[in-house]
Design a protein around this motif. Structure first.
Motif, short mmCIF file in Angstrom:
data_model
loop_
_atom_site.label_atom_id
_atom_site.label_comp_id
_atom_site.label_asym_id
_atom_site.label_seq_id
_atom_site.Cartn_x
_atom_site.Cartn_y
_atom_site.Cartn_z
N THR A 117 0.07 1.08 -0.22
CA THR A 117 -0.14 -0.06 1.00
C THR A 117 -1.14 -0.86 0.56
O THR A 117 -1.93 -0.63 -0.21
N LYS A 118 -1.02 -2.15 0.99
CA LYS A 118 -2.30 -3.15 0.95
C LYS A 118 -3.16 -2.93 2.26
O LYS A 118 -4.13 -3.56 2.31
N TYR A 119 -2.71 -1.93 3.08
CA TYR A 119 -3.71 -1.70 4.38
C TYR A 119 -4.14 -0.34 4.50
O TYR A 119 -3.52 0.57 5.10
N ILE A 139 -2.40 -0.93 -3.22
CA ILE A 139 -2.24 -2.06 -4.07
C ILE A 139 -2.19 -3.21 -3.48
O ILE A 139 -2.56 -3.41 -2.15
N GLN A 140 -2.27 -4.36 -4.19
CA GLN A 140 -2.52 -5.68 -3.93
C GLN A 140 -1.19 -6.58 -3.14
O GLN A 140 -1.42 -7.22 -2.57
N GLY A 141 -0.18 -6.13 -3.43
CA GLY A 141 0.97 -6.82 -3.01
C GLY A 141 2.46 -6.30 -3.84
O GLY A 141 2.48 -5.27 -4.44
N SER A 142 3.50 -6.97 -3.37
CA SER A 142 4.70 -6.46 -3.73
C SER A 142 5.07 -4.82 -3.58
O SER A 142 5.46 -4.09 -4.65
N VAL A 143 4.43 -4.46 -2.28
CA VAL A 143 4.36 -3.03 -2.09
C VAL A 143 5.67 -2.40 -2.24
O VAL A 143 5.86 -0.99 -2.66
N GLU A 144 6.67 -3.19 -1.82
CA GLU A 144 8.20 -2.64 -1.91
C GLU A 144 8.60 -1.89 -2.93
O GLU A 144 9.69 -1.11 -2.87
N ILE A 145 8.13 -2.49 -4.10
CA ILE A 145 8.67 -1.58 -5.40
C ILE A 145 8.06 -0.09 -5.52
O ILE A 145 8.77 0.68 -6.38
N VAL A 156 3.25 1.78 3.79
CA VAL A 156 2.99 1.21 5.00
C VAL A 156 2.91 -0.28 4.62
O VAL A 156 1.90 -0.74 3.97
N ASP A 157 3.60 -1.14 5.59
CA ASP A 157 3.57 -2.47 5.21
C ASP A 157 4.20 -3.52 6.34
O ASP A 157 4.58 -2.71 7.49
N ILE A 158 3.90 -4.61 6.30
CA ILE A 158 4.06 -5.55 7.40
C ILE A 158 5.76 -5.74 7.29
O ILE A 158 6.07 -6.14 6.08
N VAL A 159 6.34 -5.81 8.30
CA VAL A 159 7.68 -6.17 8.33
C VAL A 159 7.97 -7.45 9.40
O VAL A 159 7.56 -7.24 10.55
N GLU A 160 8.54 -8.55 8.73
CA GLU A 160 8.73 -9.61 9.86
C GLU A 160 10.26 -9.75 9.99
O GLU A 160 10.90 -9.19 11.16
N THR A 161 10.86 -10.35 8.97
CA THR A 161 12.33 -10.44 9.16
C THR A 161 13.10 -9.07 8.93
O THR A 161 14.30 -8.65 9.09
N GLY A 162 12.53 -8.12 7.73
CA GLY A 162 12.99 -7.19 7.24
C GLY A 162 13.72 -7.42 5.78
O GLY A 162 14.43 -6.37 5.27
N ASN A 163 13.96 -8.81 5.60
CA ASN A 163 14.52 -8.92 4.43
C ASN A 163 14.15 -8.52 3.19
O ASN A 163 14.74 -8.22 2.16
N THR A 164 12.73 -8.32 3.02
CA THR A 164 12.26 -7.98 1.61
C THR A 164 12.59 -6.43 1.55
O THR A 164 12.96 -5.89 0.46
N LEU A 165 12.37 -5.75 2.78
CA LEU A 165 12.85 -4.37 2.67
C LEU A 165 14.22 -4.18 2.16
O LEU A 165 14.61 -3.46 1.29
C1 PRP Z 1 4.60 -9.61 3.52
C2 PRP Z 1 4.70 -8.04 3.62
C3 PRP Z 1 6.37 -7.97 3.02
C4 PRP Z 1 6.90 -9.28 3.39
C5 PRP Z 1 7.61 -8.80 4.88
O1 PRP Z 1 4.19 -9.97 2.17
O2 PRP Z 1 3.94 -7.51 2.80
O3 PRP Z 1 6.26 -7.84 1.62
O4 PRP Z 1 5.89 -10.09 3.95
O5 PRP Z 1 8.36 -10.05 5.45
P1 PRP Z 1 9.95 -9.79 5.83
O6 PRP Z 1 10.11 -8.48 6.51
O7 PRP Z 1 10.12 -11.01 6.73
O8 PRP Z 1 10.54 -9.91 4.50
P2 PRP Z 1 3.68 -11.48 2.11
O9 PRP Z 1 4.46 -12.64 2.14
O10 PRP Z 1 2.39 -11.75 2.55
O11 PRP Z 1 3.27 -11.34 0.50
P3 PRP Z 1 2.58 -10.36 -0.66
O12 PRP Z 1 3.48 -9.06 -0.57
O13 PRP Z 1 2.46 -10.96 -2.02
O14 PRP Z 1 1.31 -10.13 -0.12
#
Ligand code: PRP
Length: 215
Positions: A117-119, A139-145, A156-165
């Motif tokens: 997580t970044k959090y 970790i600092q980012g690209s947590v999904e990998i 544990v991460d932010i989900v907005e649209t869910g597209n990155t997941l």
């Molecule tokens: C945030 C978060 C996810 C993504 C989620 O990353 O960490 O990777 O947005 O958004 P989504 O549900 O709409 O796909 P951010 O854009 O802040 O980039 P980072 O991972 O480089 O911090």
């Protein structure tokens, strides 16, 4: 004499939504329209100064009193919870904290899990409340990998649209909490500058009151 208010805004989407909200509240912020690479803006009548900064730094500027107010996501406030007062839920910048992983993840097995997580504070607090001992990997980012390549069992991460997941073959297993932009204030500014409370009241009248639930 009116005292100048300094407001730290999180650069990017939150800043644009915050400016739109302030304009709706009756403030003319046209002096910020042509931003270029400027990071500090003073209104022509000198009543306001805006600082455009990175999200965690909003709390730092407000904590140190160089900004009277700040606009920043609740995600950042949960990681940096001290030194300011949280005054308003602004109801934009909506997203959520979730636990996510590959379909192979078994949240209820008894193995000690590794959570990337970044959090780290948010993740630790969440699993502590569940009475579950986990290893937190910051970790600092690209947590999904992380779960995909075996660094962690889940994230544990932010989900907005869910597209990155979805793009990385992950799914949500549990929602932790709703996130939205918040207005924070320096304690001394709130006490010593009546303009702070005036501004908060004006913003309060234009904040949408719709509580958007988890998607
Ligand atoms: C945030 C978060 C996810 C993504 C989620 O990353 O960490 O990777 O947005 O958004 P989504 O549900 O709409 O796909 P951010 O854009 O802040 O980039 P980072 O991972 O480089 O911090």
């Amino acid at each position: 004499m009116t005292k100048q208010l300094t407001i730290a805004l999180t650069k990017g989407r939150i800043e644009k939504d915050a400016v739109a909200l302030l304009e709706k509240a009756g403030f003319d912020l046209s002096f910020m329209a042509d931003k270029g690479r400027n990071l500090i803006f003073e209104s022509p009548d000198k009543k306001f100064r805006f600082l455009l900064v990175k999200a965690p730094d909003v709390t730092t500027y407000v904590r140190h009193g160089v900004a009277d107010l700040g606009v920043v996501g609740k995600d950042v406030l949960l990681e940096h919870p001290t030194g300011y007062l949280e005054m308003l839920d602004l109801n934009f910048g909506l997203c959520k904290f979730s636990v996510a992983s590959t379909p192979a993840y078994r949240p209820n097995d008894h193995k000690r899990k590794r959570i990337a997580t970044k959090y780290p504070t948010v993740a630790r607090d969440f699993f502590n409340q569940k009475g579950e001992d986990v290893e937190i990997i910051s970790i600092q980012g690209s947590v999904e990998i992380a779960p995909v390549i075996g660094l962690a069992d889940a994230i544990v991460d932010i989900v907005e649209t869910g597209n990155t997941l979805v793009a990385n073959g992950l799914e949500v297993f549990e929602d932790i909490c709703r996130i939205s932009a918040r207005l924070i204030v320096n304690k001394a500014s709130l006490k010593n500058k009546p303009e702070v409370l005036d501004l908060i009241h004006k913003i309060e009248t234009v904040v949408g009151d719709k509580e958007v639930p988890f998607q």
